[in-house]
Design a protein around this motif. Structure first.
Motif, PDB file in Angstrom:
ATOM      1  N   GLN A 144       0.839  -1.200   0.000  1.00 21.71           N
ATOM      2  CA  GLN A 144       0.000   0.000   0.000  1.00 21.71           C
ATOM      3  C   GLN A 144       0.874   1.250   0.000  1.00 21.71           C
ATOM      4  O   GLN A 144       1.864   1.340   0.721  1.00 21.71           O
ATOM      5  N   VAL A 145       0.527   2.233  -0.830  1.00 19.64           N
ATOM      6  CA  VAL A 145       1.271   3.487  -0.917  1.00 19.64           C
ATOM      7  C   VAL A 145       0.469   4.580  -0.225  1.00 19.64           C
ATOM      8  O   VAL A 145      -0.697   4.813  -0.550  1.00 19.64           O
ATOM      9  N   ILE A 146       1.093   5.241   0.749  1.00 18.35           N
ATOM     10  CA  ILE A 146       0.451   6.308   1.512  1.00 18.35           C
ATOM     11  C   ILE A 146       1.183   7.613   1.207  1.00 18.35           C
ATOM     12  O   ILE A 146       2.400   7.690   1.348  1.00 18.35           O
ATOM     13  N   ARG A 147       0.453   8.627   0.786  1.00 22.51           N
ATOM     14  CA  ARG A 147       1.044   9.934   0.472  1.00 22.51           C
ATOM     15  C   ARG A 147       0.746  10.926   1.589  1.00 22.51           C
ATOM     16  O   ARG A 147      -0.416  11.181   1.910  1.00 22.51           O
ATOM     17  N   LEU A 148       1.800  11.476   2.169  1.00 26.54           N
ATOM     18  CA  LEU A 148       1.680  12.469   3.227  1.00 26.54           C
ATOM     19  C   LEU A 148       2.003  13.827   2.631  1.00 26.54           C
ATOM     20  O   LEU A 148       3.135  14.086   2.205  1.00 26.54           O
ATOM     21  N   LYS A 149       1.020  14.713   2.590  1.00 27.39           N
ATOM     22  CA  LYS A 149       1.171  16.006   1.943  1.00 27.39           C
ATOM     23  C   LYS A 149       2.231  16.866   2.627  1.00 27.39           C
ATOM     24  O   LYS A 149       2.243  16.982   3.856  1.00 27.39           O
ATOM     25  N   GLU A 150       3.110  17.455   1.791  1.00 26.52           N
ATOM     26  CA  GLU A 150       4.114  18.426   2.229  1.00 26.52           C
ATOM     27  C   GLU A 150       4.941  17.911   3.405  1.00 26.52           C
ATOM     28  O   GLU A 150       5.159  18.607   4.399  1.00 26.52           O
ATOM     29  N   ALA A 151       5.404  16.671   3.280  1.00 25.36           N
ATOM     30  CA  ALA A 151       6.281  16.094   4.297  1.00 25.36           C
ATOM     31  C   ALA A 151       7.590  15.615   3.671  1.00 25.36           C
ATOM     32  O   ALA A 151       8.341  14.882   4.301  1.00 25.36           O
ATOM     33  N   GLY A 152       7.853  16.058   2.432  1.00 17.74           N
ATOM     34  CA  GLY A 152       9.048  15.608   1.727  1.00 17.74           C
ATOM     35  C   GLY A 152      10.176  16.619   1.784  1.00 17.74           C
ATOM     36  O   GLY A 152      10.371  17.310   2.792  1.00 17.74           O
ATOM     37  N   TYR A 153      10.904  16.759   0.671  1.00 17.37           N
ATOM     38  CA  TYR A 153      12.081  17.629   0.638  1.00 17.37           C
ATOM     39  C   TYR A 153      11.673  19.100   0.634  1.00 17.37           C
ATOM     40  O   TYR A 153      10.625  19.472   0.102  1.00 17.37           O
ATOM     41  N   ARG A 154      12.552  19.907   1.223  1.00 12.49           N
ATOM     42  CA  ARG A 154      12.392  21.362   1.203  1.00 12.49           C
ATOM     43  C   ARG A 154      13.466  21.958   0.294  1.00 12.49           C
ATOM     44  O   ARG A 154      14.636  21.649   0.440  1.00 12.49           O
ATOM     45  N   ILE A 155      13.051  22.822  -0.633  1.00 12.41           N
ATOM     46  CA  ILE A 155      13.984  23.544  -1.497  1.00 12.41           C
ATOM     47  C   ILE A 155      13.530  24.994  -1.557  1.00 12.41           C
ATOM     48  O   ILE A 155      12.333  25.280  -1.656  1.00 12.41           O
ATOM     49  N   GLU A 156      14.468  25.870  -1.525  1.00 10.53           N
ATOM     50  CA  GLU A 156      14.193  27.302  -1.505  1.00 10.53           C
ATOM     51  C   GLU A 156      13.316  27.701  -2.682  1.00 10.53           C
ATOM     52  O   GLU A 156      13.551  27.307  -3.823  1.00 10.53           O
ATOM     53  N   ASN A 157      12.287  28.483  -2.391  1.00  8.36           N
ATOM     54  CA  ASN A 157      11.364  29.043  -3.379  1.00  8.36           C
ATOM     55  C   ASN A 157      10.497  27.991  -4.059  1.00  8.36           C
ATOM     56  O   ASN A 157       9.879  28.282  -5.085  1.00  8.36           O
ATOM     57  N   LEU A 158      10.445  26.791  -3.542  1.00  6.73           N
ATOM     58  CA  LEU A 158       9.588  25.746  -4.093  1.00  6.73           C
ATOM     59  C   LEU A 158       8.631  25.241  -3.021  1.00  6.73           C
ATOM     60  O   LEU A 158       8.964  25.239  -1.838  1.00  6.73           O
ATOM     61  N   ARG A 159       7.463  24.830  -3.483  1.00  2.10           N
ATOM     62  CA  ARG A 159       6.514  24.225  -2.545  1.00  2.10           C
ATOM     63  C   ARG A 159       7.063  22.877  -2.090  1.00  2.10           C
ATOM     64  O   ARG A 159       7.594  22.113  -2.889  1.00  2.10           O
TER      65      ARG A 159
END
Length: 344
Positions: free
Chosen positions: A221-236
């Motif tokens: 099963q694939v679970i997607r957690l919103k906005e919990a991944g990589y952080r990059i300047e000026n990107l969501r």
């Protein structure tokens, strides 16, 4: 689950006969009845059965091979991304004379600030007589300011470089884009799923995130957690894409169904048998029909994993024929008579 090919000791291109022969040999060697002093014999026997159950089914085997290839591609992509970030961090300080947009424009062969450059490149009008002293004064006043602002331009940081590259590739310099997703696996047991235990993963920034486990969760099963991944300047911020892996144990997971081995002696397989097995939530009565062969499945409805709609899968007990611990002379004579056509 460990790699089933490694468990059975076969190559990835092994045929069905080779896989079946490897499973029979391994099952005989690690069977709990033959290894009373080994506390892990049951686990190894179950693991061997699970590996054979996966590889003998062409559809399951194909799905597993495809998932392994996709996982390997994801790992390679992560390695390439990390290597690119490392190189960007190493090279950024040496580019102190330009910011991220200037550097990317230079790399792509497009001057991002062409209008300004063209304006600077236009020839200045020739000074008229009598105007030189005033212009020289203004020039002298402006030069110190330029010297003061020049050192303020620092090298472009790695995150800014990556952001500029992504914006340049996607054809929009000002549009806000999404950073890459964090791809991870989390390993749980069947009991964890039934009890809704929430395992954790760690983000690149060291933050711990709990993964929701409950109805609708199964192996793969694939679970997607919103906005919990990589952080990059000026990107969501990217998402965290977590794949659930069920660890080997008493039960094997097949979608929302659970499978378990049911050891049965020859006489019980021939005559039938009433017994009790340990289900995921407690003991369950099982009836083995007369003349049950090995690999016959006995389905107990509603004792599997919970689906998204609240219904539950089934528990499937697979018959495994066993011999007695010690040879039985009467049984040996009976089998010999059946094979050789003799009658006692």
């Amino acid at each position: 689950m460990r790699d089933p090919y490694s468990v059975l000791g076969v190559k990835r291109n092994a045929g069905q006969e080779e896989i079946k022969a490897a499973w029979r040999s391994l099952a005989k060697a690690v069977h709990p009845d033959q290894n009373h002093d080994d506390p892990f014999a049951t686990i190894r026997f179950t693991e061997a059965g699970r590996a054979y159950d996966l590889l003998r089914d062409p559809e399951k085997r194909s799905r597993y091979d495809r998932q392994q290839r996709e996982a390997e591609l994801r790992r390679m992509e992560q390695m390439r991304r990390r290597e690119a970030e490392r190189k960007a961090k190493t090279e950024a300080p040496r580019m102190s004379g330009e910011d991220a947009e200037d550097m990317i424009a230079r790399i792509f062969g497009v001057d991002a600030r062409a209008p300004q450059a063209d304006a600077k490149a236009q020839p200045r009008p020739q000074p008229q007589a009598g105007a030189a002293p005033a212009q020289d004064a203004r020039k002298a006043a402006e030069e110190p300011a330029a010297e003061e602002t020049a050192p303020a331009r620092a090298g472009a940081p790695a995150a800014a470089i990556i952001s500029a590259i992504i914006r340049r590739i996607r054809g929009s310099r000002a549009r806000v884009e999404k950073a890459p997703d964090l791809v991870a696996d989390v390993t749980v047991t069947v009991e964890d799923i039934l009890n809704r235990v929430r395992p954790t993963i760690e983000t690149p920034e060291g933050q711990t995130i709990r993964v929701p486990i409950g109805a609708g969760t199964t192996d793969g099963q694939v679970i997607r957690l919103k906005e919990a991944g990589y952080r990059i300047e000026n990107l969501r911020r990217g998402d965290a894409v977590v794949t659930v892996r069920v660890a080997p144990g008493r039960f094997r997971v097949d979608g929302f169904d659970l499978k378990v081995d049911l050891p049965v002696t020859i006489e019980n397989a021939v005559l039938g048998w009433e017994t009790t097995i340990e289900g995921p939530l407690g003991p369950l009565p099982v009836t083995v029909p007369a003349w049950s062969g090995s690999d016959q499945a006995i389905r107990i409805e509603g004792e599997g994993l919970t689906k998204e709609n609240g219904e539950r899968g089934d528990l499937i007990a697979e018959v495994r024929l066993l011999l007695w611990e010690k040879p039985d002379d009467k049984m040996i004579d009976l089998m010999r008579s059946l094979r050789e056509g003799l009658y006692l």
